[in-house]
Design a protein around this motif. Structure first.
Motif, mmCIF file in Angstrom:
data_model
loop_
_atom_site.group_PDB
_atom_site.id
_atom_site.type_symbol
_atom_site.label_atom_id
_atom_site.label_comp_id
_atom_site.label_asym_id
_atom_site.label_seq_id
_atom_site.Cartn_x
_atom_site.Cartn_y
_atom_site.Cartn_z
ATOM 1 N N GLN A 82 0.839 -1.199 0.000
ATOM 2 C CA GLN A 82 0.000 0.000 0.000
ATOM 3 C C GLN A 82 0.880 1.258 0.000
ATOM 4 O O GLN A 82 0.587 2.243 -0.688
ATOM 5 N N GLY A 83 1.979 1.218 0.760
ATOM 6 C CA GLY A 83 2.923 2.329 0.749
ATOM 7 C C GLY A 83 3.548 2.527 -0.620
ATOM 8 O O GLY A 83 3.730 3.652 -1.084
ATOM 9 N N LEU A 84 3.865 1.413 -1.285
ATOM 10 C CA LEU A 84 4.419 1.479 -2.646
ATOM 11 C C LEU A 84 3.408 2.099 -3.604
ATOM 12 O O LEU A 84 3.772 2.936 -4.448
ATOM 13 N N SER A 85 2.152 1.731 -3.474
ATOM 14 C CA SER A 85 1.129 2.303 -4.355
ATOM 15 C C SER A 85 0.952 3.798 -4.081
ATOM 16 O O SER A 85 0.749 4.589 -5.007
ATOM 17 N N GLY A 86 1.070 4.197 -2.813
ATOM 18 C CA GLY A 86 1.020 5.622 -2.496
ATOM 19 C C GLY A 86 2.184 6.378 -3.110
ATOM 20 O O GLY A 86 2.052 7.531 -3.510
ATOM 21 N N ALA A 87 3.351 5.699 -3.187
ATOM 22 C CA ALA A 87 4.533 6.311 -3.793
ATOM 23 C C ALA A 87 4.379 6.476 -5.297
ATOM 24 O O ALA A 87 5.090 7.286 -5.903
ATOM 25 N N LEU A 88 3.496 5.730 -5.915
ATOM 26 C CA LEU A 88 3.170 5.932 -7.327
ATOM 27 C C LEU A 88 2.123 7.021 -7.486
ATOM 28 O O LEU A 88 2.220 7.901 -8.343
ATOM 29 N N LEU A 89 1.116 6.973 -6.639
ATOM 30 C CA LEU A 89 -0.052 7.844 -6.770
ATOM 31 C C LEU A 89 0.269 9.307 -6.440
ATOM 32 O O LEU A 89 -0.047 10.221 -7.213
ATOM 33 N N SER A 90 0.900 9.548 -5.292
ATOM 34 C CA SER A 90 1.079 10.930 -4.815
ATOM 35 C C SER A 90 1.928 11.801 -5.732
ATOM 36 O O SER A 90 1.508 12.910 -6.093
ATOM 37 N N PRO A 91 3.144 11.367 -6.135
ATOM 38 C CA PRO A 91 3.930 12.244 -7.020
ATOM 39 C C PRO A 91 3.291 12.415 -8.388
ATOM 40 O O PRO A 91 3.421 13.474 -9.006
ATOM 41 N N ALA A 92 2.591 11.386 -8.878
ATOM 42 C CA ALA A 92 1.899 11.524 -10.160
ATOM 43 C C ALA A 92 0.793 12.564 -10.053
ATOM 44 O O ALA A 92 0.616 13.402 -10.949
ATOM 45 N N ALA A 93 0.053 12.532 -8.933
ATOM 46 C CA ALA A 93 -1.023 13.504 -8.725
ATOM 47 C C ALA A 93 -0.472 14.928 -8.648
ATOM 48 O O ALA A 93 -1.014 15.858 -9.251
ATOM 49 N N PHE A 94 0.634 15.109 -7.916
ATOM 50 C CA PHE A 94 1.215 16.442 -7.792
ATOM 51 C C PHE A 94 1.755 16.940 -9.129
ATOM 52 O O PHE A 94 1.637 18.114 -9.467
ATOM 53 N N ALA A 95 2.339 16.019 -9.914
ATOM 54 C CA ALA A 95 2.837 16.400 -11.241
ATOM 55 C C ALA A 95 1.686 16.824 -12.146
ATOM 56 O O ALA A 95 1.806 17.779 -12.918
ATOM 57 N N ILE A 96 0.561 16.120 -12.058
ATOM 58 C CA ILE A 96 -0.623 16.484 -12.845
ATOM 59 C C ILE A 96 -1.084 17.893 -12.463
ATOM 60 O O ILE A 96 -1.438 18.711 -13.316
ATOM 61 N N LEU A 97 -1.067 18.185 -11.161
ATOM 62 C CA LEU A 97 -1.463 19.524 -10.711
ATOM 63 C C LEU A 97 -0.558 20.598 -11.310
ATOM 64 O O LEU A 97 -1.032 21.627 -11.806
ATOM 65 N N THR A 98 0.756 20.364 -11.285
ATOM 66 C CA THR A 98 1.692 21.389 -11.742
ATOM 67 C C THR A 98 1.619 21.615 -13.251
ATOM 68 O O THR A 98 1.862 22.729 -13.715
ATOM 69 N N VAL A 99 1.296 20.576 -14.029
ATOM 70 C CA VAL A 99 1.189 20.784 -15.479
ATOM 71 C C VAL A 99 -0.202 21.282 -15.879
ATOM 72 O O VAL A 99 -0.380 21.796 -16.977
ATOM 73 N N THR A 100 -1.183 21.144 -14.990
ATOM 74 C CA THR A 100 -2.540 21.596 -15.286
ATOM 75 C C THR A 100 -2.687 23.097 -15.061
ATOM 76 O O THR A 100 -3.406 23.786 -15.799
ATOM 77 N N PHE A 101 -1.988 23.611 -14.045
ATOM 78 C CA PHE A 101 -2.099 25.031 -13.704
ATOM 79 C C PHE A 101 -0.768 25.738 -13.958
ATOM 80 O O PHE A 101 0.280 25.277 -13.509
ATOM 81 N N LYS A 102 -0.830 26.861 -14.653
ATOM 82 C CA LYS A 102 0.378 27.627 -14.925
ATOM 83 C C LYS A 102 0.812 28.405 -13.682
ATOM 84 O O LYS A 102 0.033 28.624 -12.766
ATOM 85 N N HIS A 103 2.087 28.844 -13.695
ATOM 86 C CA HIS A 103 2.605 29.662 -12.599
ATOM 87 C C HIS A 103 1.704 30.870 -12.400
ATOM 88 O O HIS A 103 1.216 31.466 -13.352
ATOM 89 N N GLY A 104 1.500 31.226 -11.150
ATOM 90 C CA GLY A 104 0.724 32.413 -10.862
ATOM 91 C C GLY A 104 -0.414 32.145 -9.902
ATOM 92 O O GLY A 104 -0.415 31.162 -9.147
ATOM 93 N N ARG A 105 -1.407 33.009 -9.958
ATOM 94 C CA ARG A 105 -2.485 32.994 -8.974
ATOM 95 C C ARG A 105 -3.261 31.676 -8.976
ATOM 96 O O ARG A 105 -3.551 31.120 -7.916
ATOM 97 N N GLU A 106 -3.596 31.153 -10.166
ATOM 98 C CA GLU A 106 -4.395 29.927 -10.209
ATOM 99 C C GLU A 106 -3.652 28.744 -9.614
ATOM 100 O O GLU A 106 -4.237 27.949 -8.889
ATOM 101 N N ARG A 107 -2.344 28.641 -9.919
ATOM 102 C CA ARG A 107 -1.594 27.525 -9.338
ATOM 103 C C ARG A 107 -1.494 27.687 -7.816
ATOM 104 O O ARG A 107 -1.599 26.703 -7.077
ATOM 105 N N ASN A 108 -1.309 28.904 -7.342
ATOM 106 C CA ASN A 108 -1.240 29.123 -5.901
ATOM 107 C C ASN A 108 -2.545 28.718 -5.216
ATOM 108 O O ASN A 108 -2.533 28.110 -4.142
ATOM 109 N N ILE A 109 -3.676 29.059 -5.849
ATOM 110 C CA ILE A 109 -4.973 28.664 -5.291
ATOM 111 C C ILE A 109 -5.091 27.144 -5.285
ATOM 112 O O ILE A 109 -5.523 26.539 -4.292
ATOM 113 N N ALA A 110 -4.701 26.510 -6.403
ATOM 114 C CA ALA A 110 -4.789 25.053 -6.509
ATOM 115 C C ALA A 110 -3.918 24.378 -5.452
ATOM 116 O O ALA A 110 -4.329 23.395 -4.815
#
Length: 475
Positions: free
Chosen positions: A105-133
């Motif tokens: 389960q820890g290994l699966s979290g190690a796949l899920l969490s960084p992938a989710a954060f990477a998706i967030l960073t490529v979905t929102f550009k630098h600036g106000r929207e990314r800060n809100i996200a």
């Protein structure tokens, strides 16, 4: 296909909420798990440590895999694996089955969490929207940790401890099914040979596991036993091999050049100590409240609630203070509050008033750990080049998880040894448990006190709004 970025955020934030929830929801179920499956006092910590060690040990590899194989693809794999292992953990019939599933389960979290954060960073550009996200992301993570103890108590008291794992199954399956509708695929195109540095991840995780097992086995066997010495020496040798591999790798999981940054180096130690004190306090207090003070799982969760509220309030206050005074004094003050909270909490006994003997320590500790984590997270990435920021963030998160697992092993082993010593000396079981609780929290206070020293050596920085947003996620 054009997707609404806020819908994307909602999906990945719920997944991250589930992962964070799983860290705290288990703690209030520990006494029931121990009683039902027959865990030993020293073996019970593996329910927590197996998860955090594999999560921290493979976090960087998970991020690398997401970047190269596709972030949405790795995110879905992590979700499905998390749901499957949660199902099997909820049906476990013996300690070995549960610990193995917690590790995966820890290994699966190690796949899920960084992938989710990477998706967030490529979905929102630098600036106000990314800060809100990022603010939403960090807020939900904090809320997950706080609500986990309440949800765990409700599930254990109304159903059974098995439901703290089974509750993840429908959430993971539904999310995995709807991800293609709301989340687009993205990945980087490597300029050279695609490499994952699996050897680095395996060596580091195996080395840390050996050291943790050596510390735990020292309690029944003694520090001078051949098995304990072999485990500790083998762990150190594996970690030395890890450093050697990283120094020669064309694309290392951990670029050793990062550690030239004083801010990053001091922050990793500070956050590892923070993790050690937090996990040990949570583990020992959850057992103390139920086995010594006779509370139900839900009552235990409710007694932890003020600590979570204090932590959320501290995140807001700490962000304002570091903007005004810089990171160093806030980190110093947070470390001092953590020590004071643990010392006060260690004075609790079987019958004392909650408002006088438990509540003040929990509130001060909850404020302190966030007041350490926020400035340390900012300092960690402040002077790291932009192209290494992701690696630095991953190292910091891994350091927190691994530090927590190592600290939990050391502190609970010493506390358990003290309990057994008191019992063999003629003390009653309840008296011995109170003594072990006090000893464990005082050792955790020593870990937190080292953070006062680390704060003195940390740089003093005044963060930008973007660094504050990133710290909210990391802390």
């Amino acid at each position: 296909m054009q997707r609404n970025p806020w819908s994307t955020l909602a999906v990945i934030a719920v997944a991250q909420f589930m992962v964070v929830l799983d860290v705290t929801i288990v703690n209030v179920a520990l006494p029931d798990i121990q009683r039902d499956l027959g865990f030993s006092a020293s073996g019970l910590q593996w329910v927590v440590s197996a998860y955090t060690l594999l999560f921290g040990g493979f976090l960087l590899l998970g991020g690398r895999a997401a970047d190269l194989l596709g972030r949405r693809r790795v995110f879905v794999v992590g979700l499905v694996l998390f749901g499957l292992t949660s199902l099997i953990a909820g049906l476990a019939q013996n300690p070995e089955q549960l610990v193995v599933m917690r590790a995966i389960q820890g290994l699966s979290g190690a796949l899920l969490s960084p992938a989710a954060f990477a998706i967030l960073t490529v979905t929102f550009k630098h600036g106000r929207e990314r800060n809100i996200a990022m603010g939403v992301w960090g807020g939900l993570a904090g809320l997950g940790g706080t609500l986990g103890v309440i949800a765990g108590g409700l599930l254990v008291d109304s159903l059974s401890w098995r439901w703290v794992f089974l509750v993840n199954v429908p959430i993971a399956l539904v999310l995995a099914a709807i991800v293609p509708l709301f989340v687009g695929e993205s990945k980087i195109t490597p300029t050279g040979t695609r490499t994952f540095d699996v050897a680095g991840a395996l060596l580091s995780t195996a080395g840390l596991l050996a050291i943790v097992l050596g510390v735990i086995r020292a309690e029944p066997l003694g520090w001078s036993s051949v098995e304990v010495i072999a485990l500790l020496a083998g762990g150190v040798a594996l970690l030395a091999a890890f450093v050697r591999v990283e120094s020669r790798s064309a694309a290392p999981l951990v670029p050793l050049s990062l550690f030239r940054s004083r801010g990053l180096s001091t922050s990793i130690v500070a956050l590892a100590l923070n993790g050690a004190a937090f996990l040990a306090m949570f583990f020992l207090t959850a057992i103390f409240l139920q086995q010594v003070r006779g509370l139900t799982a839900l009552e235990t969760g409710l007694q932890f609630l003020p600590m979570g509220i204090a932590a959320i309030a501290s995140a807001v206050i700490a962000s304002q203070l570091v903007t005004r005074f810089g990171t160093k004094p806030v980190q110093f003050g947070g470390a001092a509050l953590s020590v004071l909270g643990l010392v006060l909490l260690s004075g609790a006994d079987a019958t004392g008033s909650y408002a006088l003997t438990i509540l003040p320590g929990l509130v001060l500790f909850g404020m302190g750990i966030i007041a350490v984590g926020t400035p340390a997270s900012i300092a960690a990435v402040a002077d790291v080049s932009h192209d290494q920021a992701g690696a630095a963030s991953g190292v910091v998160n891994a350091g927190y998880q691994v530090g927590g697992a190592l600290g939990l092993a050391a502190i609970t082993t010493l506390a358990t040894s003290h309990v057994e010593g008191l019992v063999s000396g003629g003390a009653g079981q309840q008296e011995a448990l109170v003594g072990g609780f006090e000893r464990g929290l005082m050792i955790a206070a020593v870990f937190a006190a080292v953070n006062i020293v680390m704060a003195l050596g940390a740089p003093r920085l005044r963060p930008t709004s973007e660094q504050l947003a990133e710290a909210a996620v990391a802390a």
